[in-house]
Design an enzyme around this catalytic site. Sequence first.
Site, short mmCIF file in Angstrom:
data_model
loop_
_atom_site.label_atom_id
_atom_site.label_comp_id
_atom_site.label_asym_id
_atom_site.label_seq_id
_atom_site.Cartn_x
_atom_site.Cartn_y
_atom_site.Cartn_z
CD GLU A 279 78.67 -5.07 70.84
OE1 GLU A 279 77.65 -4.67 71.41
OE2 GLU A 279 78.91 -6.28 70.64
CG ASP A 283 81.21 -7.76 68.98
OD1 ASP A 283 80.56 -8.26 69.92
OD2 ASP A 283 80.78 -6.81 68.30
CB SER A 476 76.32 -7.81 72.04
OG SER A 476 75.78 -6.62 71.58
CG ASP A 517 62.52 -26.46 70.32
OD1 ASP A 517 62.58 -25.22 70.31
OD2 ASP A 517 61.46 -27.10 70.14
N GLY A 536 59.55 -25.92 68.81
CA GLY A 536 59.67 -25.44 67.43
C GLY A 536 60.10 -23.99 67.41
CG ASP A 538 60.61 -19.68 70.36
OD1 ASP A 538 61.40 -18.75 70.58
OD2 ASP A 538 60.88 -20.88 70.64
#
Length: 557
Positions: A279, A283, A476, A517, A536, A538
Amino acid sequence: MLAIGLLLSSLFTLGLSKPVAHGLRVHEARSTVPAGFSLVRSADADAVLNLRLGLVSNNVDELIRTLYDVSTPSSANYGQHLLRSEAAAFLAPSFESLQSVNAWLADNNITANTISPAGDWLAIQVPVSQANEMLNADFSVFTHDASGAQSIRTLQYSIPEDLTGHLQLVHPTTTFTQSISPKLPLNTRKLSTSAVRKRQSACGSYVDPACLQDLYGIPTAAATNADPLVVTGYDDEYPNPTDMSNFLSDYRTDVDSSTTWTLEELDGGSYDSSDPGIEADLDVEYTVGLATGVPVYFISVGENADDGVFGFLDTANYVLSNLSDAYVMTTSYGSDESDISTDVFSKLCDAYASLGTAGVSVLFASGDGGVSGSQSSSCTDFVPTFPSGCPYVTSVGATTGTDPETAADFSSGGFSNVFATPSFQTSDVSAYISSLGETYSGLYNTSGRGFPDVSTQGEDFVIGYDGDYYTVDGTSCASPTFASVVALLNDELLSAGKSRLGWLNPWLYSNSDALNDVTSGDNPGCSTNGFNATTGWDPVTGLGTPNYSALKTAAGL
Ligand SMILES: *[C@@H]1O[C@H](CO)[C@@H](O)[C@H](O)[C@H]1NC(C)=O
Ligand SMILES: *[C@@H]1O[C@H](CO)[C@@H](O)[C@H](O)[C@H]1NC(C)=O
Ligand SMILES: *[C@@H]1O[C@H](CO)[C@@H](O)[C@H](O)[C@H]1NC(C)=O
Ligand SMILES: *[C@@H]1O[C@H](CO)[C@@H](O)[C@H](O)[C@H]1NC(C)=O
Ligand SMILES: *[C@@H]1O[C@H](CO)[C@@H](O)[C@H](O)[C@H]1NC(C)=O
């Protein structure tokens, strides 16, 4: 008042086992030991507890009003962020609250240390016997069945009646959190070096910085005015400098491969460069490697985080008081909303509001379990994730593929059970809910804050890890990517003499055209197909993925 005192003393003479000195009233309680934990025994009377007292902040309404005022594009004060000290001051307790709580502590011979910049958090040390008496509690040893980890908690505690409205919570008491549940990227796959050690010019079988730059129009030129971006790390996960430099030499041949991050340690956080975490490597590689020229802090949060929310509150306070040059923060850790005490979550969300008021953009990965929570789990009702339900963070979901870009099936999304739908998303959320009709009725909260807000690619990210290359999946991947976009936009805004973006949500929802979108895919879980990505907003991909040039225009550049 008198009557209550008389009643209590007469009960006492009748032989109650515990003296109930101040008119104690039950403040937080659970009826049973939470699932996954077992009661072992009463805690040793002389074991010392490190307790935190959260005082009621005096001015949260004004904090939130100010946050909207400086973050809503149509407001005259848009972009007029406050100093961090001013933003923190809204969280301060009233003089009366501080005085009443201190008087109670003094009666018990306890001295408190202030542990937050606004003074709304105090730390005390008390033996179990005294804590049981002061709080009419029964501090006991509990085991977390899966990990075997033991902790001292109580199923119930009381506070003096005259502290109601002054003392918001005592922690750790009724919150039973396991150790942090990291959004460890899913499906880690080791790649043969020859297959991957080649920078792409467009997205192919895996995602690298060049793919994201191409897909979203993210600039490759170095930022010139950028303030630092914060990557937070928990659970003893550290990035490795060699993995970073390998990654830059192979995937950012245009960037100095010695570019790295600045380490910050918090709550006994330590650092072991020989023990890289997937992780942490992911990152930093997708911030240092994507937000070109933007300085990066990596905060290693250690195991002394007793804030009940894995150290998230300590991290927020640390950024508020100690990293005042950083304006974007990304976190790829979290859990389920139901794990967290509502009072603690609400104090944490206020701390994020105060960061936003000071112009800091706070981003979190939405989770990797679709509608079943932060990680895939069995469930009946949909499981909202933490802390995405806080409206003052920007929650980032995940997509995959480019033709068209489709929702990643693990992308967590849904509706909070703690925070109501905020004004900036009311029309988007109600349009989505009305399109659902009766589908999933009762499985999700129709009045909750909807998340995620946005998304980016989140599958097949190539990362340098442990001297090799792997590909990983997860939201992540997405939060650092979107955070890098924000840091680069801030850089351009500062160069043009404009304000930083700060709390992003009102700006994002009023510029949804600046996002691509995503209208296909869904996020299955709880034995359903989950929600659909639609035209749109969601609850799978939010408003969509970044279009850098359109976002620049939306930012007035
Ligand atoms: C506090 O300390 C004083 C003086 O040492 C003592 O008389 C009193 O009993 C203590 N009170 C409590 C609640 O421990
Ligand atoms: C953060 O800043 C405060 C006050 O400026 C200081 O007392 C504290 O030691 C700092 N914390 C760390 C971990 O450096
Ligand atoms: C639904 O969300 C609201 C906040 O909008 C909350 O007050 C309510 O308790 C939630 N309902 C359930 C069943 O959790
Ligand atoms: C998702 O879309 C599919 C295909 O259009 C449709 O059959 C299904 O009912 C939709 N599900 C929801 C929850 O809207
Ligand atoms: C991004 O937005 C610009 C307008 O600013 C538009 O011309 C372009 O087609 C958009 N890119 C994508 C991939 O939609």
